[in-house]
Enzyme design. Structure first.
Site, PDB file in Angstrom:
ATOM      1  N   LYS A  80       0.813  -1.223   0.000  1.00  0.00           N
ATOM      2  CA  LYS A  80       0.000   0.000   0.000  1.00  0.00           C
ATOM      3  C   LYS A  80       0.840   1.264   0.000  1.00  0.00           C
ATOM      4  O   LYS A  80       0.326   2.333  -0.299  1.00  0.00           O
ATOM      5  CB  LYS A  80      -1.034  -0.006   1.127  1.00  0.00           C
ATOM      6  CG  LYS A  80      -0.582   0.437   2.477  1.00  0.00           C
ATOM      7  CD  LYS A  80      -1.822   0.746   3.305  1.00  0.00           C
ATOM      8  CE  LYS A  80      -1.455   0.928   4.755  1.00  0.00           C
ATOM      9  NZ  LYS A  80      -2.620   1.365   5.535  1.00  0.00           N
ATOM     10  N   ASP A  81       2.120   1.154   0.340  1.00  0.00           N
ATOM     11  CA  ASP A  81       2.996   2.322   0.310  1.00  0.00           C
ATOM     12  C   ASP A  81       3.654   2.524  -1.053  1.00  0.00           C
ATOM     13  O   ASP A  81       4.382   3.492  -1.262  1.00  0.00           O
ATOM     14  CB  ASP A  81       4.100   2.195   1.371  1.00  0.00           C
ATOM     15  CG  ASP A  81       3.542   2.217   2.784  1.00  0.00           C
ATOM     16  OD1 ASP A  81       2.461   2.811   2.981  1.00  0.00           O
ATOM     17  OD2 ASP A  81       4.181   1.640   3.675  1.00  0.00           O
ATOM     18  N   ARG A 113       1.326  10.466  13.562  1.00  0.00           N
ATOM     19  CA  ARG A 113       2.362   9.998  12.628  1.00  0.00           C
ATOM     20  C   ARG A 113       3.368   9.144  13.392  1.00  0.00           C
ATOM     21  O   ARG A 113       3.326   9.005  14.598  1.00  0.00           O
ATOM     22  CB  ARG A 113       3.093  11.204  11.989  1.00  0.00           C
ATOM     23  CG  ARG A 113       2.328  11.970  10.905  1.00  0.00           C
ATOM     24  CD  ARG A 113       2.164  11.237   9.576  1.00  0.00           C
ATOM     25  NE  ARG A 113       3.271  10.389   9.193  1.00  0.00           N
ATOM     26  CZ  ARG A 113       4.391  10.799   8.622  1.00  0.00           C
ATOM     27  NH1 ARG A 113       4.573  12.061   8.358  1.00  0.00           N
ATOM     28  NH2 ARG A 113       5.335   9.940   8.294  1.00  0.00           N
ATOM     29  N   CYS A 148      -2.089   8.856  -1.188  1.00  0.00           N
ATOM     30  CA  CYS A 148      -2.370   9.061   0.244  1.00  0.00           C
ATOM     31  C   CYS A 148      -3.257  10.266   0.493  1.00  0.00           C
ATOM     32  O   CYS A 148      -3.861  10.386   1.543  1.00  0.00           O
ATOM     33  CB  CYS A 148      -1.084   9.314   1.020  1.00  0.00           C
ATOM     34  SG  CYS A 148      -0.063   7.878   1.193  1.00  0.00           S
ATOM     35  N   ARG A 199      -8.670   8.376   4.193  1.00  0.00           N
ATOM     36  CA  ARG A 199      -9.611   7.294   3.907  1.00  0.00           C
ATOM     37  C   ARG A 199     -10.325   6.843   5.187  1.00  0.00           C
ATOM     38  O   ARG A 199     -11.555   6.728   5.229  1.00  0.00           O
ATOM     39  CB  ARG A 199      -8.811   6.134   3.304  1.00  0.00           C
ATOM     40  CG  ARG A 199      -9.551   4.847   3.086  1.00  0.00           C
ATOM     41  CD  ARG A 199      -8.587   3.778   2.562  1.00  0.00           C
ATOM     42  NE  ARG A 199      -7.526   3.462   3.530  1.00  0.00           N
ATOM     43  CZ  ARG A 199      -7.677   2.666   4.566  1.00  0.00           C
ATOM     44  NH1 ARG A 199      -8.833   2.071   4.775  1.00  0.00           N
ATOM     45  NH2 ARG A 199      -6.676   2.443   5.412  1.00  0.00           N
ATOM     46  N   ARG A 200      -9.533   6.577   6.235  1.00  0.00           N
ATOM     47  CA  ARG A 200     -10.133   6.145   7.504  1.00  0.00           C
ATOM     48  C   ARG A 200     -10.951   7.279   8.110  1.00  0.00           C
ATOM     49  O   ARG A 200     -12.063   7.063   8.606  1.00  0.00           O
ATOM     50  CB  ARG A 200      -9.025   5.713   8.474  1.00  0.00           C
ATOM     51  CG  ARG A 200      -8.347   4.425   8.030  1.00  0.00           C
ATOM     52  CD  ARG A 200      -7.106   4.101   8.839  1.00  0.00           C
ATOM     53  NE  ARG A 200      -6.519   2.835   8.388  1.00  0.00           N
ATOM     54  CZ  ARG A 200      -5.242   2.517   8.556  1.00  0.00           C
ATOM     55  NH1 ARG A 200      -4.407   3.351   9.145  1.00  0.00           N
ATOM     56  NH2 ARG A 200      -4.802   1.358   8.118  1.00  0.00           N
ATOM     57  N   ARG A 213       3.236   5.090  17.343  1.00  0.00           N
ATOM     58  CA  ARG A 213       1.796   5.365  17.458  1.00  0.00           C
ATOM     59  C   ARG A 213       1.190   4.681  18.663  1.00  0.00           C
ATOM     60  O   ARG A 213       0.365   5.246  19.365  1.00  0.00           O
ATOM     61  CB  ARG A 213       1.082   4.878  16.205  1.00  0.00           C
ATOM     62  CG  ARG A 213       1.436   5.703  15.002  1.00  0.00           C
ATOM     63  CD  ARG A 213       0.747   5.139  13.792  1.00  0.00           C
ATOM     64  NE  ARG A 213       1.379   5.690  12.615  1.00  0.00           N
ATOM     65  CZ  ARG A 213       0.752   5.885  11.470  1.00  0.00           C
ATOM     66  NH1 ARG A 213      -0.497   5.553  11.364  1.00  0.00           N
ATOM     67  NH2 ARG A 213       1.396   6.387  10.468  1.00  0.00           N
TER      68      ARG A 213
HETATM   69  C1  DPM Z   1      -0.528   4.562   3.766  1.00  0.00           C
HETATM   70  C2  DPM Z   1      -1.523   4.930   4.690  1.00  0.00           C
HETATM   71  C3  DPM Z   1      -1.050   4.539   5.967  1.00  0.00           C
HETATM   72  C4  DPM Z   1       0.250   3.930   5.758  1.00  0.00           C
HETATM   73  C5  DPM Z   1      -2.824   5.612   4.335  1.00  0.00           C
HETATM   74  C6  DPM Z   1      -4.037   4.688   4.344  1.00  0.00           C
HETATM   75  C7  DPM Z   1      -1.764   4.707   7.263  1.00  0.00           C
HETATM   76  C8  DPM Z   1      -1.582   6.073   7.879  1.00  0.00           C
HETATM   77  C9  DPM Z   1      -2.332   6.284   9.171  1.00  0.00           C
HETATM   78  C10 DPM Z   1      -0.548   4.779   2.301  1.00  0.00           C
HETATM   79  N1  DPM Z   1       0.534   3.987   4.418  1.00  0.00           N
HETATM   80  O1  DPM Z   1      -3.981   3.513   4.711  1.00  0.00           O
HETATM   81  O2  DPM Z   1      -5.138   5.168   3.969  1.00  0.00           O
HETATM   82  O3  DPM Z   1      -3.320   5.659   9.484  1.00  0.00           O
HETATM   83  O4  DPM Z   1      -1.909   7.164   9.941  1.00  0.00           O
HETATM   84  C11 DPM Z   1       1.286   1.788   6.603  1.00  0.00           C
HETATM   85  C12 DPM Z   1       0.953   0.777   7.544  1.00  0.00           C
HETATM   86  C13 DPM Z   1       1.221  -0.476   6.922  1.00  0.00           C
HETATM   87  C14 DPM Z   1       1.700  -0.197   5.638  1.00  0.00           C
HETATM   88  C15 DPM Z   1       0.452   1.004   8.909  1.00  0.00           C
HETATM   89  C16 DPM Z   1      -1.045   1.074   9.029  1.00  0.00           C
HETATM   90  C17 DPM Z   1       1.093  -1.880   7.481  1.00  0.00           C
HETATM   91  C18 DPM Z   1      -0.047  -2.715   6.932  1.00  0.00           C
HETATM   92  C19 DPM Z   1       0.021  -3.202   5.513  1.00  0.00           C
HETATM   93  C20 DPM Z   1       1.165   3.306   6.778  1.00  0.00           C
HETATM   94  N2  DPM Z   1       1.758   1.176   5.497  1.00  0.00           N
HETATM   95  O5  DPM Z   1      -1.777   1.345   8.085  1.00  0.00           O
HETATM   96  O6  DPM Z   1      -1.502   0.832  10.154  1.00  0.00           O
HETATM   97  O7  DPM Z   1       0.947  -3.942   5.112  1.00  0.00           O
HETATM   98  O8  DPM Z   1      -0.906  -2.871   4.767  1.00  0.00           O
END
Ligand code: DPM
Length: 325
Positions: free
Chosen positions: A93-94, A162, A255, A144-145, A168
């Site tokens: 997702k990143d 962040r 994002c 999104r959330r 977190r």
């Molecule tokens: C991206 C988002 C977030 C990460 C945005 C989204 C969460 C940011 C937040 C693109 N990358 O999801 O809408 O809630 O503050 C990230 C996490 C993981 C990969 C951590 C998480 C782990 C889970 C996975 C941060 N990137 O979302 O809790 O492998 O999908």
């Protein structure tokens, strides 16, 4: 799994360099990939090289403000393009939906549960998102959330958060938030399943594109590396994630925009649900498409066009204009 002897790989054994971010979650993921490959290919040597990315350094700015142009990936990509490393392990997702010239998505691994999860402060152990007191503060930096939860739980308040997962969780425990939303997959990989208080069903929160899967990026056409990565590729996850990524790419989202998805596979039939939400949570524009798995990317594009026709473009234009301002 096939034994090493049966996985035909033409590459000559050598040292392969894997590049990774340094966070605990990133290293858990990278070490899993390294250990799996080492097991399949005992004659090769796999080395891990770690680097910081902009996303690790800029911690005081909201994710949506810094944008998504390779925030967590660019330094790793530069390393591969220089030839200093051979492939990078990312949370899929990143990884932006458009990759720099010279690099490709070499493999998508089997997905964990892609759902979002609520981690709650201990003072609220007996509560859920629905029953938390009005004004309770939920931490997330994901638009999104934010948009989806605002829609379903208007009694809650939201605050940016962040830092990596450990940071977190510490901020939550210290009392700055009543709850935070995290991906269940990340908590699971860090063996922190016990912190999951509530899994958010798709009706409440459609997850991010690619959430829960790993994406391995390598140089375009690097056949030696691609043949090694093939053993970690997961067909069903790949179909689902290619549809999700085509949907996001077609909407030119990252994002900074509240876009969520859900996919399901039933035999050869792929079902893709997608959503574009307004930031205030007032509008949730949603639809579902279905078709054969071998048309995954076309389904993603089709769904994006349908949401546009339902009014998603106006929301995206407004958000993009605000981000440019
Ligand atoms: C991206 C988002 C977030 C990460 C945005 C989204 C969460 C940011 C937040 C693109 N990358 O999801 O809408 O809630 O503050 C990230 C996490 C993981 C990969 C951590 C998480 C782990 C889970 C996975 C941060 N990137 O979302 O809790 O492998 O999908």
């Amino acid at each position: 799994m096939p034994s090493p002897a049966t996985s035909a790989v033409s590459a000559t054994p050598r040292t392969i360099r894997i590049v990774s971010r340094k966070s605990q979650l990133a290293l858990i993921q990278t070490h899993w990939v390294r250990d799996e490959l080492q097991r399949y290919f005992p004659d090769f040597q796999f080395e891990v090289v770690t680097m910081d990315t902009q996303g690790d350094k800029v911690l005081d700015v909201s994710l949506s403000k810094i944008g998504d142009k390779g925030l967590f990936t660019q330094e790793l990509e530069d390393s591969m393009l220089r030839g200093d490393s051979d492939f990078a392990v990312h949370s899929l997702k990143d990884l932006p939906t458009r990759l720099p010239a010279g690099l490709m998505l070499g493999c998508i691994t089997e997905r964990e549960d892609p759902a979002d999860a609520l981690v709650i402060h201990e003072r609220h152990q007996d509560k859920t998102l629905a029953t938390l007191p009005a004004g309770s503060v939920i931490g997330t930096s994901s638009l999104r959330r934010l948009a989806q939860l605002r829609h379903h739980y208007p009694h809650l308040a939201f605050k940016d958060i962040r830092g990596n997962l450990n940071t977190r969780l510490r901020k939550l425990d210290e009392g700055e938030y009543d709850g935070i939303i995290l991906a269940a997959a990340g908590l699971h990989r860090m063996e922190m399943d016990d912190r999951i208080h509530e899994l958010l069903p798709a009706e409440i929160s459609l997850h991010a594109v690619g959430q829960g899967a790993l994406g391995i990026e390598c140089r375009t056409g690097d056949e030696d590396i691609l043949s090694l990565l093939g053993v970690l590729s997961h067909g069903p996850t790949t179909s689902r994630c290619l549809a999700e990524r085509a949907f996001l790419r077609e909407l030119e989202g990252g994002c900074q925009v509240p876009i969520g998805v859900n996919t399901a596979l039933d035999g050869d039939t792929l079902t893709l649900t997608g959503l574009v939400a307004s930031l205030d949570g007032q509008q949730l524009i949603k639809n579902t498409v279905q078709g054969p798995t071998n048309t995954a990317e076309a389904l993603g594009i089709q769904l994006a066009q349908q949401l546009r026709n339902q009014g998603a473009q106006a929301i995206l234009d407004e958000i993009n204009a605000a981000n440019r301002a």
